[in-house]
Each structure stands twice: as C-alpha cells, then as structure tokens.
Design a protein around this motif. Structure first.
Motif, mmCIF file in Angstrom:
data_model
loop_
_atom_site.group_PDB
_atom_site.id
_atom_site.type_symbol
_atom_site.label_atom_id
_atom_site.label_comp_id
_atom_site.label_asym_id
_atom_site.label_seq_id
_atom_site.Cartn_x
_atom_site.Cartn_y
_atom_site.Cartn_z
ATOM 1 N N GLU A 115 0.944 -2.821 -7.525
ATOM 2 C CA GLU A 115 1.454 -3.241 -8.826
ATOM 3 C C GLU A 115 2.898 -3.729 -8.710
ATOM 4 O OE1 GLU A 115 1.035 -4.056 -12.879
ATOM 5 O OE2 GLU A 115 -0.482 -3.462 -11.408
ATOM 6 N N ALA A 116 3.639 -3.171 -7.768
ATOM 7 C CA ALA A 116 5.023 -3.597 -7.536
ATOM 8 C C ALA A 116 5.095 -4.857 -6.678
ATOM 9 C CB ALA A 116 5.805 -2.466 -6.868
ATOM 10 N N GLY A 117 3.937 -5.392 -6.268
ATOM 11 C CA GLY A 117 3.902 -6.614 -5.482
ATOM 12 C C GLY A 117 4.201 -6.421 -4.012
ATOM 13 N N LEU A 118 4.118 -5.174 -3.548
ATOM 14 C CA LEU A 118 4.513 -4.871 -2.177
ATOM 15 C C LEU A 118 3.364 -4.992 -1.173
ATOM 16 C CD1 LEU A 118 6.721 -1.760 -3.009
ATOM 17 C CD2 LEU A 118 7.512 -4.064 -2.453
ATOM 18 N N LEU A 119 2.134 -5.172 -1.671
ATOM 19 C CA LEU A 119 0.982 -5.244 -0.765
ATOM 20 C C LEU A 119 0.370 -6.632 -0.676
ATOM 21 C CD1 LEU A 119 -0.916 -1.906 -1.585
ATOM 22 C CD2 LEU A 119 0.965 -2.329 0.015
ATOM 23 N N ASP A 120 0.962 -7.602 -1.342
ATOM 24 C CA ASP A 120 0.408 -8.961 -1.311
ATOM 25 C C ASP A 120 0.310 -9.480 0.119
ATOM 26 O OD1 ASP A 120 0.376 -8.785 -4.004
ATOM 27 O OD2 ASP A 120 1.886 -10.328 -4.392
ATOM 28 N N HIS A 121 -0.879 -9.996 0.443
ATOM 29 C CA HIS A 121 -1.142 -10.607 1.758
ATOM 30 C C HIS A 121 -0.970 -9.610 2.904
ATOM 31 C CE1 HIS A 121 -1.106 -14.209 -0.632
ATOM 32 N NE2 HIS A 121 0.162 -14.022 -0.947
ATOM 33 N N ARG A 122 -1.198 -8.359 2.619
ATOM 34 C CA ARG A 122 -1.154 -7.323 3.655
ATOM 35 C C ARG A 122 -2.511 -6.630 3.757
ATOM 36 N NH1 ARG A 122 4.045 -6.085 5.425
ATOM 37 N NH2 ARG A 122 5.753 -6.752 4.071
ATOM 38 N N ARG A 123 -2.793 -6.114 4.948
ATOM 39 C CA ARG A 123 -3.995 -5.313 5.166
ATOM 40 C C ARG A 123 -3.635 -3.863 4.886
ATOM 41 N NH1 ARG A 123 -5.752 -2.898 10.106
ATOM 42 N NH2 ARG A 123 -7.928 -2.189 9.959
ATOM 43 N N VAL A 124 -4.398 -3.224 3.998
ATOM 44 C CA VAL A 124 -4.054 -1.868 3.548
ATOM 45 C C VAL A 124 -5.312 -1.020 3.453
ATOM 46 C CG1 VAL A 124 -2.167 -2.856 2.185
ATOM 47 C CG2 VAL A 124 -4.333 -2.282 1.062
ATOM 48 N N THR A 125 -5.090 0.285 3.262
ATOM 49 C CA THR A 125 -6.206 1.188 2.987
ATOM 50 C C THR A 125 -5.842 2.098 1.828
ATOM 51 O OG1 THR A 125 -7.851 2.652 4.008
ATOM 52 C CG2 THR A 125 -5.522 3.059 4.567
ATOM 53 N N THR A 126 -6.834 2.786 1.314
ATOM 54 C CA THR A 126 -6.656 3.753 0.238
ATOM 55 C C THR A 126 -7.868 4.670 0.259
ATOM 56 O OG1 THR A 126 -6.161 4.020 -2.131
ATOM 57 C CG2 THR A 126 -7.791 2.347 -1.540
ATOM 58 N N HIS A 127 -7.966 5.575 -0.693
ATOM 59 C CA HIS A 127 -9.118 6.481 -0.757
ATOM 60 C C HIS A 127 -10.399 5.660 -0.892
ATOM 61 C CE1 HIS A 127 -11.791 9.708 -1.926
ATOM 62 N NE2 HIS A 127 -10.810 10.597 -1.799
ATOM 63 N N TRP A 128 -11.431 6.050 -0.138
ATOM 64 C CA TRP A 128 -12.673 5.267 -0.143
ATOM 65 C C TRP A 128 -13.285 5.137 -1.531
ATOM 66 C CZ3 TRP A 128 -16.983 7.909 -1.830
ATOM 67 C CH2 TRP A 128 -16.935 9.314 -1.749
ATOM 68 N N LEU A 129 -13.035 6.109 -2.425
ATOM 69 C CA LEU A 129 -13.623 6.057 -3.754
ATOM 70 C C LEU A 129 -13.082 4.903 -4.601
ATOM 71 C CD1 LEU A 129 -13.909 9.782 -4.959
ATOM 72 C CD2 LEU A 129 -15.746 8.081 -4.938
ATOM 73 N N VAL A 130 -11.845 4.488 -4.339
ATOM 74 C CA VAL A 130 -11.217 3.483 -5.191
ATOM 75 C C VAL A 130 -10.879 2.202 -4.432
ATOM 76 C CG1 VAL A 130 -10.295 5.176 -6.810
ATOM 77 C CG2 VAL A 130 -8.928 4.515 -4.823
ATOM 78 N N ALA A 131 -11.356 2.089 -3.191
ATOM 79 C CA ALA A 131 -11.042 0.906 -2.390
ATOM 80 C C ALA A 131 -11.568 -0.368 -3.054
ATOM 81 C CB ALA A 131 -11.615 1.049 -0.987
ATOM 82 N N GLY A 132 -12.775 -0.314 -3.583
ATOM 83 C CA GLY A 132 -13.342 -1.481 -4.244
ATOM 84 C C GLY A 132 -12.539 -1.902 -5.458
ATOM 85 N N GLU A 133 -12.060 -0.919 -6.208
ATOM 86 C CA GLU A 133 -11.248 -1.226 -7.390
ATOM 87 C C GLU A 133 -9.922 -1.862 -6.996
ATOM 88 O OE1 GLU A 133 -9.050 1.075 -11.112
ATOM 89 O OE2 GLU A 133 -10.428 2.182 -9.806
ATOM 90 N N LEU A 134 -9.300 -1.347 -5.924
ATOM 91 C CA LEU A 134 -8.037 -1.932 -5.460
ATOM 92 C C LEU A 134 -8.250 -3.384 -5.062
ATOM 93 C CD1 LEU A 134 -5.029 -1.398 -4.709
ATOM 94 C CD2 LEU A 134 -5.835 -0.836 -2.400
ATOM 95 N N ASP A 154 6.320 -3.636 7.761
ATOM 96 C CA ASP A 154 7.094 -2.460 7.344
ATOM 97 C C ASP A 154 6.420 -1.691 6.215
ATOM 98 O OD1 ASP A 154 7.407 -4.355 5.395
ATOM 99 O OD2 ASP A 154 9.598 -4.300 5.344
ATOM 100 N N VAL A 155 5.125 -1.968 6.003
ATOM 101 C CA VAL A 155 4.361 -1.260 4.968
ATOM 102 C C VAL A 155 3.227 -0.475 5.620
ATOM 103 C CG1 VAL A 155 2.895 -1.504 2.934
ATOM 104 C CG2 VAL A 155 4.927 -2.947 3.179
ATOM 105 N N TRP A 156 3.178 0.809 5.325
ATOM 106 C CA TRP A 156 2.131 1.693 5.828
ATOM 107 C C TRP A 156 1.349 2.239 4.637
ATOM 108 C CZ3 TRP A 156 2.217 3.963 11.100
ATOM 109 C CH2 TRP A 156 3.221 3.424 11.925
ATOM 110 N N THR A 157 0.037 2.260 4.738
ATOM 111 C CA THR A 157 -0.796 2.862 3.699
ATOM 112 C C THR A 157 -1.763 3.833 4.357
ATOM 113 O OG1 THR A 157 -2.295 0.949 3.849
ATOM 114 C CG2 THR A 157 -0.667 0.938 2.069
ATOM 115 N N SER A 158 -2.138 4.868 3.621
ATOM 116 C CA SER A 158 -3.069 5.853 4.176
ATOM 117 C C SER A 158 -4.211 6.088 3.206
ATOM 118 C CB SER A 158 -2.360 7.170 4.502
ATOM 119 O OG SER A 158 -1.785 7.747 3.347
ATOM 120 N N ALA A 159 -5.262 6.697 3.718
ATOM 121 C CA ALA A 159 -6.498 6.886 2.964
ATOM 122 C C ALA A 159 -6.385 8.106 2.047
ATOM 123 C CB ALA A 159 -7.662 7.004 3.938
ATOM 124 N N GLY A 160 -7.470 8.838 1.887
ATOM 125 C CA GLY A 160 -7.501 9.908 0.910
ATOM 126 C C GLY A 160 -6.738 11.162 1.305
#
Length: 320
Positions: A115-134, A154-160
C-alpha cells in the motif's frame, strides 16, 4: 555501532510477527553487544498497543521516529485489512522506508508495504492464505506464495507468522555471517534454514472451479478416483469432447492443464495418506495414482520441496 531495528506494530498485530524477529535480533545483540542490534517498537499512537491475542506492548511514536534506521520491519496480523486504510500509518512507513537501509515485512504485513508503494515490480511472499489477494489487489507486485522469505534488493518479505524468525536469521547471517546466525538459531532451538517452503503447511493450491457443470463433475471425479485412468484421452471421452477441445476448455476454466491438475490432485491424495495412515510408501504411491515410490518422491520434491518420509514425520496424525 549497533544496528537500529524499528518494528511497526498496530492494534491487533500478530504478537509472534514482532516477538520472533525481536528475539532473534535480541539474542544476536547479546552475542555482539557493540555492533549487534537495538530493537524499538513504533506505532501511529504511541504507548500501549494491544496485539490480537490480548498481550499489550509499549511503542514509541511512528510519526516522531527519526535518525538512521538500519532495518524497518512491519508486522502483520488479522487487523491488517483495516490498517491498510490508515493513511497516517502508510505514510509513516513510506517516510521511514525512504531513509532505511532495508525494509522487511512478516506475514500479511506485506500488504502495508504494498500500500505504501514499496513492493512495486518486486518479487515478494506473504502468508499462503492471502497470497492470491495480495496478487489481485496489487497488480504490480510479483507474488510467490511458497518461499519462507524472499530478498529482492533492499526489500525482504516473509511468509506466515513464524517465518519472521527465518527472515530475521537470514538478516543476521547477511550482517554478521552464518556462524553467528547458527549460534542464535541453536540458542532459540530453531532451524537456521528450515527445509521446504510454506506450501507444505498450506491447504492444497487448488485450481479454479470450472464454469461448466460437466467439467465440475469431472474435476470431482478426478479428486475422488486418483488411481483411475486419468489420461487426457480417458478424461476427454468422459467429458464427451475431442482431446484437443477438452484440453483447451479445461485449461481455460481451471487455470491448469489436465495433466497438471491430475498431478496436483494425486499429490494431495498422497499427502493425506501420509498424514493419516501408516501405509508404506509403495502403497501410498499406488493408491494415490502416482504408481511407484520414485514418482511419489519426485512429485513431493517438486510440489513441497521435501521428501514423503520427511513430510510424514512432521505431519502424521497420532490418532489413526
């Protein structure tokens, strides 16, 4: 000089998203007191902030946070869908991220970074339950639901949830080497590198439900009869279509080719058999339609990056 870590929290945040990384950084700081880490909690409204489980922590003001920031880490939680609309929170994250050496998120905290525009054009991950929504909400973000964490610049994302520990250990290893990260992991009695990805913990990655009633019935048939002849000719005949037309329509309506869907369905059957029965691997392979233990092993490695035996040891029910 100690590295300053700011962890963003908010009402309803997931306590483990904050506490897991904080303990990793805190343990590293005990081992490296001069150049370790100093962890601070920040929130839009300073003072008491209550997590989703009712535990209350004390945070400083996000709006007043200033000075050098080594790592800005954003927690997740069930209240994230509400927090995405908090313009003060999003603006504060964006402001601090601009001056931070790196930015990270745990679980669905990725939504706040997006939402802050920090993930645009980056490969990221999140909790598997909400990955489709993201993925659907932020179409400029490339979402991979399986890895426990992803570094993209310089951006790191992690899963659940507890994958925040995996992420923090990786950051410690990057900063101070694997020897220190390994010592921290041993002290916390966790893996330095957990095998596999988060799909081994998730529900199956399902295909879309077909619009066509005959294809919905065929999908149910495949799931209920994994050991049957599920070749394209056999399935096309059952659907009363030519093989070419069947393959095209099935792929259009489910998002998967017939062969890919059948493999996923059989892999899911095998996984359930490993979890709830004591059948030997050759019987699991046979009953799931995968045929041989070698195929079972290959499919498991492809889908969940673990062996069937490892999966059984981790997830088998004790009540059989």
């Amino acid at each position: 000089m100690q590295r300053r870590v700011l962890i963003v929290v908010f009402p309803g945040f997931q306590l483990l998203d904050m506490a897991g990384p904080a303990d990793v950084f805190g343990t590293a700081a005990l081992l490296r007191p001069t150049d370790g880490y100093r962890v601070e909690l920040i929130a839009v409204n300073p003072g008491a902030v209550t997590a989703g489980n009712g535990v209350t922590v004390t945070a400083s003001s996000l709006g007043e946070a200033a000075g050098p920031v080594d790592t800005l880490l954003v927690a997740g939680g069930l209240s994230v869908p509400e927090q995405v609309a908090d313009r003060e929170l999003i603006a504060g994250i964006a402001r601090l991220a601009a001056g931070a050496r790196r930015v990270a998120s745990v679980c669905n905290g990725a939504f706040l970074l997006a939402e802050a525009g920090l993930l645009d054009h980056r490969r990221v991950t999140t909790h598997w339950l909400v990955a489709g929504e993201l993925k659907s909400r932020y179409d400029r973000v490339e979402v991979d639901a399986d890895p426990l964490y992803i570094e993209d610049g310089d951006v790191w994302t992690s899963a659940g949830v507890l994958s925040g520990v995996d992420l923090a250990l990786a950051l410690v290893a990057r900063d101070h080497g694997h020897a220190l990260a390994r010592t921290v992991a041993r002290g916390l009695v966790v893996y330095l590198h957990r095998p596999g990805g988060q799909s081994q913990f998730s529900t199956p990655m399902r295909a879309m439900t077909p619009r066509s009633e005959p294809l919905r019935e065929l999908q149910a048939y495949i799931d209920a009869n994994p050991a049957a002849d599920l070749s394209v000719p056999a399935l096309a005949a059952r659907a009363r279509m030519s093989e070419r037309h069947f393959s095209r329509v099935f792929t259009e309506q489910t998002g998967l080719s017939p062969g890919r869907y059948v493999e996923r369905s059989r892999a899911d059957t095998a996984r359930r058999l490993l979890e709830v029965t004591g059948l030997p691997l050759d019987a699991v392979a046979r009953e799931s339609g995968l045929g041989r233990p070698e195929t079972l092993y290959r499919v498991f490695r492809r889908h969940w990056r673990v062996s069937p035996g490892d999966h059984r040891r981790r997830f088998q029910s004790k009540e059989r």
